[in-house]
Design a protein around this motif. Structure first.
Motif, PDB file in Angstrom:
ATOM      1  N   ASP A 173       7.260   9.894   3.992  1.00  0.00           N
ATOM      2  CA  ASP A 173       7.350  10.943   2.985  1.00  0.00           C
ATOM      3  C   ASP A 173       7.154  10.345   1.599  1.00  0.00           C
ATOM      4  OD1 ASP A 173       8.364  13.369   4.620  1.00  0.00           O
ATOM      5  OD2 ASP A 173       9.544  11.675   5.309  1.00  0.00           O
ATOM      6  N   ALA A 174       7.731   9.166   1.403  1.00  0.00           N
ATOM      7  CA  ALA A 174       7.482   8.441   0.165  1.00  0.00           C
ATOM      8  C   ALA A 174       7.057   7.031   0.540  1.00  0.00           C
ATOM      9  CB  ALA A 174       8.736   8.408  -0.700  1.00  0.00           C
ATOM     10  N   GLY A 175       5.790   6.740   0.347  1.00  0.00           N
ATOM     11  CA  GLY A 175       5.272   5.402   0.628  1.00  0.00           C
ATOM     12  C   GLY A 175       5.468   4.552  -0.621  1.00  0.00           C
ATOM     13  N   VAL A 176       6.154   3.426  -0.453  1.00  0.00           N
ATOM     14  CA  VAL A 176       6.488   2.601  -1.606  1.00  0.00           C
ATOM     15  C   VAL A 176       5.775   1.258  -1.506  1.00  0.00           C
ATOM     16  CG1 VAL A 176       8.359   1.558  -2.914  1.00  0.00           C
ATOM     17  CG2 VAL A 176       8.780   3.645  -1.602  1.00  0.00           C
ATOM     18  N   ALA A 177       4.868   0.984  -2.440  1.00  0.00           N
ATOM     19  CA  ALA A 177       4.143  -0.287  -2.385  1.00  0.00           C
ATOM     20  C   ALA A 177       4.772  -1.282  -3.350  1.00  0.00           C
ATOM     21  CB  ALA A 177       2.677  -0.068  -2.741  1.00  0.00           C
ATOM     22  N   MET A 178       4.525  -2.553  -3.086  1.00  0.00           N
ATOM     23  CA  MET A 178       5.092  -3.612  -3.910  1.00  0.00           C
ATOM     24  C   MET A 178       4.127  -3.979  -5.027  1.00  0.00           C
ATOM     25  SD  MET A 178       7.884  -4.261  -2.540  1.00  0.00           S
ATOM     26  CE  MET A 178       8.304  -2.884  -1.514  1.00  0.00           C
ATOM     27  N   GLY A 179       4.632  -4.029  -6.241  1.00  0.00           N
ATOM     28  CA  GLY A 179       3.765  -4.314  -7.383  1.00  0.00           C
ATOM     29  C   GLY A 179       3.292  -5.751  -7.440  1.00  0.00           C
ATOM     30  N   ILE A 180       4.145  -6.681  -7.056  1.00  0.00           N
ATOM     31  CA  ILE A 180       3.777  -8.085  -7.218  1.00  0.00           C
ATOM     32  C   ILE A 180       3.032  -8.601  -5.988  1.00  0.00           C
ATOM     33  CG2 ILE A 180       4.616 -10.420  -7.647  1.00  0.00           C
ATOM     34  CD1 ILE A 180       7.161  -9.076  -8.846  1.00  0.00           C
ATOM     35  N   THR A 181       3.668  -8.477  -4.832  1.00  0.00           N
ATOM     36  CA  THR A 181       3.053  -9.068  -3.651  1.00  0.00           C
ATOM     37  C   THR A 181       2.142  -8.088  -2.918  1.00  0.00           C
ATOM     38  OG1 THR A 181       4.963  -8.406  -2.380  1.00  0.00           O
ATOM     39  CG2 THR A 181       4.944 -10.655  -3.211  1.00  0.00           C
ATOM     40  N   GLY A 182       2.167  -6.830  -3.335  1.00  0.00           N
ATOM     41  CA  GLY A 182       1.410  -5.821  -2.605  1.00  0.00           C
ATOM     42  C   GLY A 182      -0.091  -6.002  -2.751  1.00  0.00           C
ATOM     43  N   THR A 183      -0.797  -5.733  -1.668  1.00  0.00           N
ATOM     44  CA  THR A 183      -2.248  -5.741  -1.740  1.00  0.00           C
ATOM     45  C   THR A 183      -2.696  -4.452  -2.418  1.00  0.00           C
ATOM     46  OG1 THR A 183      -2.291  -4.669   0.406  1.00  0.00           O
ATOM     47  CG2 THR A 183      -2.560  -7.059   0.373  1.00  0.00           C
ATOM     48  N   GLU A 184      -3.919  -4.481  -2.940  1.00  0.00           N
ATOM     49  CA  GLU A 184      -4.457  -3.291  -3.597  1.00  0.00           C
ATOM     50  C   GLU A 184      -4.541  -2.133  -2.606  1.00  0.00           C
ATOM     51  OE1 GLU A 184      -5.364  -3.099  -7.002  1.00  0.00           O
ATOM     52  OE2 GLU A 184      -4.179  -4.925  -6.962  1.00  0.00           O
ATOM     53  N   VAL A 185      -4.860  -2.478  -1.364  1.00  0.00           N
ATOM     54  CA  VAL A 185      -4.982  -1.436  -0.346  1.00  0.00           C
ATOM     55  C   VAL A 185      -3.660  -0.707  -0.153  1.00  0.00           C
ATOM     56  CG1 VAL A 185      -5.385  -1.005   2.102  1.00  0.00           C
ATOM     57  CG2 VAL A 185      -6.863  -2.573   0.858  1.00  0.00           C
ATOM     58  N   SER A 186      -2.578  -1.471  -0.077  1.00  0.00           N
ATOM     59  CA  SER A 186      -1.280  -0.828   0.134  1.00  0.00           C
ATOM     60  C   SER A 186      -0.906   0.008  -1.079  1.00  0.00           C
ATOM     61  CB  SER A 186      -0.204  -1.868   0.432  1.00  0.00           C
ATOM     62  OG  SER A 186      -0.012  -2.723  -0.666  1.00  0.00           O
ATOM     63  N   LYS A 187      -1.245  -0.473  -2.266  1.00  0.00           N
ATOM     64  CA  LYS A 187      -0.926   0.300  -3.472  1.00  0.00           C
ATOM     65  C   LYS A 187      -1.660   1.637  -3.455  1.00  0.00           C
ATOM     66  CE  LYS A 187      -0.040  -3.714  -6.307  1.00  0.00           C
ATOM     67  NZ  LYS A 187      -0.585  -4.587  -7.349  1.00  0.00           N
TER      68      LYS A 187
END
Ligand code: ADP
Ligand code: MG
Length: 875
Positions: free
Chosen positions: A625-639
């Motif tokens: 319902d709320a997908g939360v991506a990581m700003g530092i380690t997250g890949t662009e795809v996940s963001k």
């Protein structure tokens, strides 16, 4: 003409250098020449267009009709232009406020979009750096890794198992293997250009290096964007519901207006024009015209507040969903823990485990060197002593220890030059490299202990290794195993099958990743707010369990389970659904398992927030319902797949975003409560007055005045209202609950009834006052009571807690706004020209006394109610 250009020709033609890239200066010049690498959005509305937009809205139109009727009356009966001026000013004020607020909210959202741009690795002046993708220019040399998004159309220069998902461009869902050796023709279809990568596509595996050829609208994606050139305005589910609500209210108002007109005209024989005017103004009054504007303000304020607390909302509806979250599924590494891995122990086969701080033996040093060459992370220290790190924390820990032991990556690579690589991926949990050595090649694999493809010398060796591994794990250490093998010849196939088989076991390292300081408290807060925290990790069960206990995700009861990826795979979906509520920790899972976990929770009616950073996390992020991506380690795809990004990767930030989301939702409810109570009251007051044969207790301009000044001004400042005490002490709302949840409808009814009683009473007392009673006096007293009580009502609404608890000054703007509107109302009573305009007559001291008592009586009633009802309910 069809021709082929080799990659060298591209580099030459674009006047760049395939190793060092452009110079910073040249890149700047080209940026001036080519412009930013972004798609042109839809043209924005100008101020004039916006104003026209609001002028042609139904409320404005009705008001202007009302003004025309008043104008007609003014001309034919010579009653003066005051009414016309008042109505037109109200139209004017409404439009100005609307346009102003809209522009402000738009600017906030625009700024948000800028925060959301993709980043890309570029080489300029021979140095690698990460820049915003919109600064790319033709000729730039870029590099990308698994999880990156390609941000321009590029010719490949170098690749390593590079696979690209081009679905966004071609619809082809299978990843395409790309390779710089292929020479495609310039006019080949996109799907056949294997030596090119295109803007907007995703790197699903491997790495690559390329020269940027086309940017912005010249890219293939740009061509599509040109066709679709439209940025739709996203409305949240709540906003959609509110639009429907407004429509329904308009209908109610219309019916009421017609009824009043008919009753007044035919039963009580009032003048047609008077009744028409009252009917129309009631129609306007009953529609909460400021509601949508205030809601937009609250949402954009929510976005703004979240940015300050390290959360970037990518999709506006996420503000709402995040506030309703009832389960957070969080990654362990980096989110609940610090992701500052530090190697604590090393164990090589021939000896006992050694603390990393102790002197290393020769064999231990060699193992560390091999771990280094089988890593991609780098740590550079610049002149000022600042560390610049790139790469995975697990690998950074290796490099850091190597530095401590007095060696560098360069030293290690000189000894073992790398010729091949199979990148790490969290499904295999392995990474392998091939190195040139004197008598052939050396294959080095590092990864999870239970996946490491070694041939054990004997059972004894295996048991010993397992024992050491479990020992490390139970101390919450993350364990990495290392193995190697020699090859006399260059392997025929570079793939998992040939390389990752029959290796010789070398040893283990155990690294600690301490929990973040905030995690424990945040898990506790979430629990108090009725939110369950679930840990998901690729790490080993014992490591996961140890950390989960430490931060309170696992209590001391045995009813909470730790499930491994394998156990999960063996469970059927039904079984999982049945057990889902008892599972607090998932260890050794792959990203693919996350989606099952999300869906199982959702099937229980829970609102699930799921964190993710890798490419493979994207489907789960979308499903949550709320997908939360990581700003530092997250890949662009996940963001790109997420609804929101937490810029500090911190679990505690999710919890504070939930708080902010709940606050926004509360404020929206408060606004509805505040505005609708008055709107409904007005309808009933008019209906009752006309039906009882008293005539209209309030005149048209008075109703408008109440809505715009007495009610409108304080209402705006509800968007500045801070979180309620105890927002995080109550349970989340059910999934399908609307804004009227928890008896808001009934509360609105109570509040309006309160108004109806006091306003009618004021009218009655004025009209029937001994000797001086008149309809004018009744109307005057009713007007004052209506406007004062509705303005003061803000103090009932702004908190579920007593005024004495929240204090009047906590929201200064709101207090001053209310003071202003009270002042303006009182002013009307004392300035002759205003009195005339608003059709009121002066009151004497005795009447003022009655009016003030009536106007503050709802506060007293409400305070008593607050005393009686329970504390932890929402407004
Ligand atoms: P998490 O969800 O905790 O981030 P990962 O999927 O990243 O877990 O890692 C799972 C396992 O893979 C780790 O326990 C470790 O054994 C191994 N691993 C992690 N990173 C690397 C790496 N860069 N190289 C080799 N193995 C790794
Ligand atoms: Mg990881």
């Amino acid at each position: 003409m069809v021709y082929k250009e080799s990659k060298e020709e591209f580099v030459r033609r674009l006047k760049t250098n395939s190793l060092n890239g452009l110079t910073q200066q040249e890149a700047k010049n080209r940026l001036d020449l080519h412009g930013y690498n972004e798609f042109e959005g839809q043209k924005k509305e100008t101020l004039l267009q916006k104003s026209l937009h609001h002028l042609t809205e139904i409320t404005s139109i009705i008001l202007m009709i009302a003004a025309s009727i008043s104008g007609y009356v003014a001309i034919t009966q010579g009653t003066g232009w005051a009414k016309v001026i008042v109505i037109l000013s109200i139209v004017f004020i409404n439009v100005i406020v609307a346009v102003y607020q809209e522009s402000k909210s738009e600017a906030a959202l625009e700024a948000l979009k800028r925060l959301n741009t993709n980043t890309t690795t570029v080489i300029r002046d021979g140095k690698k750096s990460r820049i915003n993708a919109n600064e790319l220019v033709p000729g730039d040399i870029v590099e990308f890794n698994t999880g990156d998004i390609i941000t321009a159309d590029c010719q490949l220069l170098e690749t390593n198992s590079l696979q690209i998902d081009e679905a966004s461009l071609t619809g082809e869902s299978e990843p395409i293997l790309k390779n710089e050796h292929f020479h495609s023709k310039n006019d080949s279809p996109i799907g056949d250009r294997f030596d090119w990568v295109f803007s907007g596509t995703l790197v699903t595996n491997g790495r690559g290096r390329a020269v940027v050829v086309k940017t912005a609208m010249n890219t293939e994606m740009g061509k599509i964007a040109k066709l679709l050139n439209q940025t739709e305005k996203l409305k949240t589910p709540l906003q959609i519901k509110l639009t429907q609500l407004s429509k329904r209210l308009s209908l109610i108002a219309l019916i009421a207006a017609i009824a009043i007109f008919l009753i007044g005209k035919f039963i009580h024989h009032q003048s047609t024009l008077d009744m028409l005017l009252i009917g129309i103004s009631l129609g306007v009054a009953a529609v909460p015209e400021t509601l949508p504007i205030i809601v937009t303000m609250i949402l954009s304020r929510g976005v703004f507040n979240m940015v300050k607390k390290n959360t970037i909302i990518r999709k506006i509806p996420a503000i709402e969903t995040i506030g309703n979250t009832s389960v957070i599924c969080s990654d362990k590494t980096g989110t609940l823990t610090q992701n500052k891995m530090k190697i604590q122990q090393i164990w090589i086969e021939s000896s006992e485990p050694t603390q990393s701080t102790k002197e290393f033996s020769k064999a231990e040093m060699k193992t560390l060197v091999l771990l280094t060459v089988c890593s991609n992370a780098t740590i550079e220290v610049d002149e000022e002593g600042n560390e610049k790190v790139i790469g995975d924390p697990t690998e950074l820990a290796i490099i850091r220890l190597l530095h401590k032991k007095g060696l560098t990556r360069v030293d290690a690579e000189r000894e073992f030059p790398r010729v091949e690589e199979l990148p790490f991926n969290s499904k295999r949990k392995l990474m392998t490299t091939v190195h040139l050595v004197e008598d052939g090649y050396l294959v080095v694999t590092k990864g999870a202990f239970d996946r490491i493809p070694v041939i054990w010398k004997n059972e004894e060796q295996r048991i010993k290794a397992q024992k050491i591994h479990d020992e490390f794990g139970s101390k919450a250490l993350r364990v990495i195993a290392i193995a190697a093998k020699r090859l006399a010849q260059y392997p025929e196939e570079i793939d998992e099958k040939t390389l990752e088989a029959n290796l010789e076991f070398l040893g283990l390292i155990g690294m600690i990743d301490p929990p973040r300081y905030e995690s424990k408290e945040a898990v506790k807060q979430a629990k108090e707010a009725g939110i369950r925290t679930v840990m998901i990790t690729g790490d080993h069960k014992s490591t996961a369990q140890a950390i989960a206990k430490e931060i309170g995700i696992l209590g001391n009861t045995d009813s909470e389970l730790v499930v491994t990826g394998q156990e999960l795979t063996e469970m059927s979906d039904d079984e999982l659904k049945e057990k889902i509520k008892s599972i607090s920790v998932y260890a050794r899972v792959s990203p693919q398992d996350k989606i099952r976990i999300v869906q199982a929770w959702q099937s229980k009616g829970e609102v699930v927030a799921m964190t993710g950073d890798g490419v493979n996390d994207a489907p789960a992020l979308k499903a949550a319902d709320a997908g939360v991506a990581m700003g530092i380690t997250g890949t662009e795809v996940s963001k790109n797949a997420s609804d929101m990004i937490i810029t500090d990767d911190n679990f505690a930030t999710i919890v504070s975003a939930i708080k902010e989301g709940r606050t926004s939702f509360d404020n929206i409810r408060k606004t509805i409560y505040f505005l609708l109570s008055v709107n409904f009251a007005q309808i009933f007051i008019m209906l009752a007055g006309v039906t009882l044969g008293w005539g209209a207790p309030l005149t048209a301009v008075q109703i408008l005045m109440v809505n715009v000044i007495a009610d409108g001004i304080p209402g705006f400042f509800l968007s500045f209202e801070k979180s309620e005490r105890g927002v995080m002490k109550r349970l989340p709302l059910r999934k399908d609950s609307g804004v009227f949840e928890n008896g808001l409808g009934f509360k609105i009814f109570q509040r309006s009834l309160n108004f109806v009683i006091i306003v009618l009473l004021a009218f009655f007392l004025g009209a029937n006052a001994p000797e001086i009673g008149s309809k004018e006096l009744g109307v005057s007293m009713a007007f004052i009571v209506m406007s004062l009580s509705s303005a003061l009502n803000i103090f009932n609404i702004r908190s579920k807690d007593s005024i004495f608890l929240t204090g009047l000054l906590e929201n200064r703007k709101l207090f001053l706004g209310t003071l202003t509107s009270v002042f303006l109302t009182v002013l009307i009573m004392f300035i002759p020209i205003l009195r005339q305009t608003f059709e009121v007559i002066p009151l004497n001291g005795h009447q003022w006394f009655i009016v003030v008592i009536l106007a503050i009586s709802p506060i007293i009633v409400n305070e008593i109610q607050k005393l009686i009802t329970s504390k932890n309910k929402m407004v």
